[in-house]
Enzyme design. Structure first.
Site, short mmCIF file in Angstrom:
data_model
loop_
_atom_site.label_atom_id
_atom_site.label_comp_id
_atom_site.label_asym_id
_atom_site.label_seq_id
_atom_site.Cartn_x
_atom_site.Cartn_y
_atom_site.Cartn_z
N GLN A 33 3.42 44.37 24.96
CA GLN A 33 3.77 45.22 26.11
C GLN A 33 2.84 46.41 26.20
O GLN A 33 2.64 47.07 25.18
CB GLN A 33 5.23 45.68 25.98
CG GLN A 33 6.21 44.51 26.11
CD GLN A 33 7.67 44.92 26.03
OE1 GLN A 33 8.53 44.06 26.09
NE2 GLN A 33 7.97 46.18 25.86
N HIS B 99 9.94 45.51 30.89
CA HIS B 99 10.97 45.88 29.91
C HIS B 99 11.71 47.15 30.36
O HIS B 99 11.25 48.25 30.11
CB HIS B 99 10.29 46.11 28.55
CG HIS B 99 11.25 46.23 27.41
ND1 HIS B 99 10.84 46.23 26.10
CD2 HIS B 99 12.59 46.37 27.37
CE1 HIS B 99 11.89 46.35 25.32
NE2 HIS B 99 12.96 46.46 26.07
P1 NAD Z 1 22.82 44.30 16.32
O1 NAD Z 1 22.19 44.66 15.04
O2 NAD Z 1 24.12 44.96 16.68
O3 NAD Z 1 23.05 42.73 16.41
C1 NAD Z 1 22.08 41.80 16.09
C2 NAD Z 1 22.77 40.52 15.63
O4 NAD Z 1 21.79 39.50 15.50
C3 NAD Z 1 23.45 40.67 14.27
O5 NAD Z 1 24.79 40.24 14.36
C4 NAD Z 1 22.63 39.77 13.37
O6 NAD Z 1 23.36 39.16 12.32
C5 NAD Z 1 22.13 38.73 14.35
N1 NAD Z 1 20.99 37.98 13.84
C6 NAD Z 1 19.92 38.43 13.13
N2 NAD Z 1 19.13 37.41 12.78
C7 NAD Z 1 19.72 36.28 13.27
C8 NAD Z 1 19.38 34.91 13.22
N3 NAD Z 1 18.31 34.47 12.53
N4 NAD Z 1 20.19 34.03 13.84
C9 NAD Z 1 21.30 34.45 14.49
N5 NAD Z 1 21.69 35.74 14.57
C10 NAD Z 1 20.89 36.65 13.96
O7 NAD Z 1 21.73 44.59 17.44
P2 NAD Z 1 21.95 44.82 19.00
O8 NAD Z 1 22.22 46.26 19.27
O9 NAD Z 1 22.91 43.80 19.50
O10 NAD Z 1 20.48 44.52 19.53
C11 NAD Z 1 19.90 43.24 19.32
C12 NAD Z 1 18.45 43.24 19.73
O11 NAD Z 1 18.35 43.40 21.14
C13 NAD Z 1 17.63 44.41 19.18
O12 NAD Z 1 17.19 44.19 17.86
C14 NAD Z 1 16.47 44.45 20.15
O13 NAD Z 1 15.46 43.57 19.74
C15 NAD Z 1 17.08 43.96 21.45
N6 NAD Z 1 17.26 45.04 22.44
C16 NAD Z 1 16.60 44.95 23.62
C17 NAD Z 1 16.71 45.97 24.55
C18 NAD Z 1 16.03 45.89 25.89
O14 NAD Z 1 15.86 46.92 26.55
N7 NAD Z 1 15.66 44.74 26.35
C19 NAD Z 1 17.48 47.10 24.27
C20 NAD Z 1 18.18 47.13 23.07
C21 NAD Z 1 18.04 46.10 22.14
#
Ligand code: NAD
Length: 362
Positions: free
Chosen positions: A286, A310
């Site tokens: 990005q 994004h």
């Molecule tokens: P979180 O930590 O609350 O949840 C992430 C979940 O993914 C956890 O339950 C974890 O166990 C699971 N996980 C990890 N590895 C895995 C795998 N191999 N298989 C299955 N599940 C798996 O995080 P969140 O707050 O829900 O955010 C998740 C992701 O979303 C962030 O890490 C980020 O990359 C992305 N995000 C994107 C934006 C955006 O603007 N597009 C904003 C916030 C977060």
């Protein structure tokens, strides 16, 4: 003197029109007065690529690095080697994969993010994206803007969300909020795939079922929403092989990270009609290159592309929350106060979260 370096996106005229765009270089997360009060140097820049960038120049003697996932300053292992004074990295938002977390651990650099700050913002975007794919909204809108009117051309690819099987890969804060928001659409079933099980009462509240095998999980879905962090075992998790597990005509929404999917494999699956749509806002690099396949890919009927830049997690509401959270983390660091445990990704050479892969404690 403490040096704080922030890599943010430029707002230009938009930052002037909208002072609530706190995540821009112009508005600098509202941290200028705070840094001045402390007598700290606060360097804010959007220049982040290449050896002549302001990022690479200033990281050498910065104590604190602030980045956002929207315009990520990629802190690689090589750059960490040059960052002699670096002690703390703060992600203004959620998702710290743009930082080499293993290399940060080797140097005992702490990486924190403003956990939860934009999870509702993203969950809302996911629901919107699912609807726009399933209901074939984008081509319908393009047709109207082009001065045309052809109901059949649009309706031949438009469905209801009701009675579909929807699954989230990753059922953390965002994944769970997506499930909660989907309940009123009366899906046939809500599924999730995550190595961490939801608490039983949370699972029951949305009537979701965990599927432990990825192939079995993907094979049941009409709609896949991806909500897990990017780390060693999730990079490229959606690829030619795993795409083949999906039913023909499935829709994918990925607002987690671009590199969770192999870009060319997704584009090929859409163009061949194997998947009916792909939407999201995250790209492996990005800003995304102008020739990235996701900018132009379409299904056989010209449909199925719901990609945007994004921004799902950087609504004005989210910016207020992650700016405040960044200041709190900075202030805790200054005063030596305890950080909110859920904000800590890595510290003292260890992962403090279970979300970035299943790891043994050292
Ligand atoms: P979180 O930590 O609350 O949840 C992430 C979940 O993914 C956890 O339950 C974890 O166990 C699971 N996980 C990890 N590895 C895995 C795998 N191999 N298989 C299955 N599940 C798996 O995080 P969140 O707050 O829900 O955010 C998740 C992701 O979303 C962030 O890490 C980020 O990359 C992305 N995000 C994107 C934006 C955006 O603007 N597009 C904003 C916030 C977060």
């Amino acid at each position: 003197m403490v040096k704080v370096l922030a890599i943010l996106y430029d707002g230009g005229e938009h930052a002037v029109q909208q002072p609530k765009l706190l995540g821009t270089t112009e508005n600098s997360l509202g941290l200028k007065p705070y840094c001045e009060e402390q007598g700290w140097e606060y360097v804010v820049t959007s220049s982040k690529e290449g050896k002549d960038s302001e990022f690479q120049k200033h990281i050498k003697d910065a104590d604190v690095l602030i980045t956002t996932p929207f315009h990520p300053g990629y802190l690689t292992a090589d750059l960490i080697k040059t960052a002699k004074n670096l002690k703390l990295c703060i992600t203004a938002g959620v998702g710290s994969d743009h930082i080499d977390l293993n290399a940060a651990n080797e140097r005992k650099i702490s990486v924190l993010e403003v956990t939860g700050s934009n999870v509702v913002s993203v969950a809302e975007h996911v629901v919107m994206s699912i609807l726009l794919l399933v209901r074939n909204f984008v081509p319908a809108h393009e047709q109207i803007m082009a001065g045309d009117w052809n109901v059949a051309a649009i309706a031949k690819d438009a469905y209801d969300l009701e009675a579909k099987v929807i699954g989230t890969l990753g059922a953390g804060r965002i994944g769970y909020r997506v499930l909660q928001r989907l309940v009123p659409f009366e899906p046939k079933e809500l599924l999730y795939y995550d190595y961490q099980s939801l608490p039983a009462d949370a699972e029951k509240a949305v009537n979701a079922r965990r599927v432990e095998d990825l192939k079995e999980f993907l094979g049941q879905l009409d709609v896949l929403t991806i909500n897990c962090p990017l780390h060693e075992t999730t990079r490229g998790i959606i690829n030619k092989e795993t795409l083949s597990y999906l039913k023909k005509g499935a829709w994918i929404v990925n607002t987690a990270r671009g590199a969770l999917c192999v870009a060319e494999d997704v584009a090929a699956a859409l163009e061949s009609g194997h998947i009916a749509g792909y939407a999201g806002d995250v790209w492996a690099q990005q800003p995304a290159p102008s020739d990235h396949p996701w900018r132009s890919m379409r299904g056989p009927h010209g449909n199925g592309n719901g990609m945007v830049a994004h921004y799902s997690g950087t609504t004005l509401d989210a910016q207020q929350r992650y700016a405040a959270g960044t200041k709190k983390i900075l202030d805790n660091w200054r005063t030596g106060s305890a950080q909110t445990p859920s904000d800590i990704i890595v510290t003292d050479g260890e992962y403090a979260t279970k979300a970035y892969g299943q790891r043994e404690k050292k």
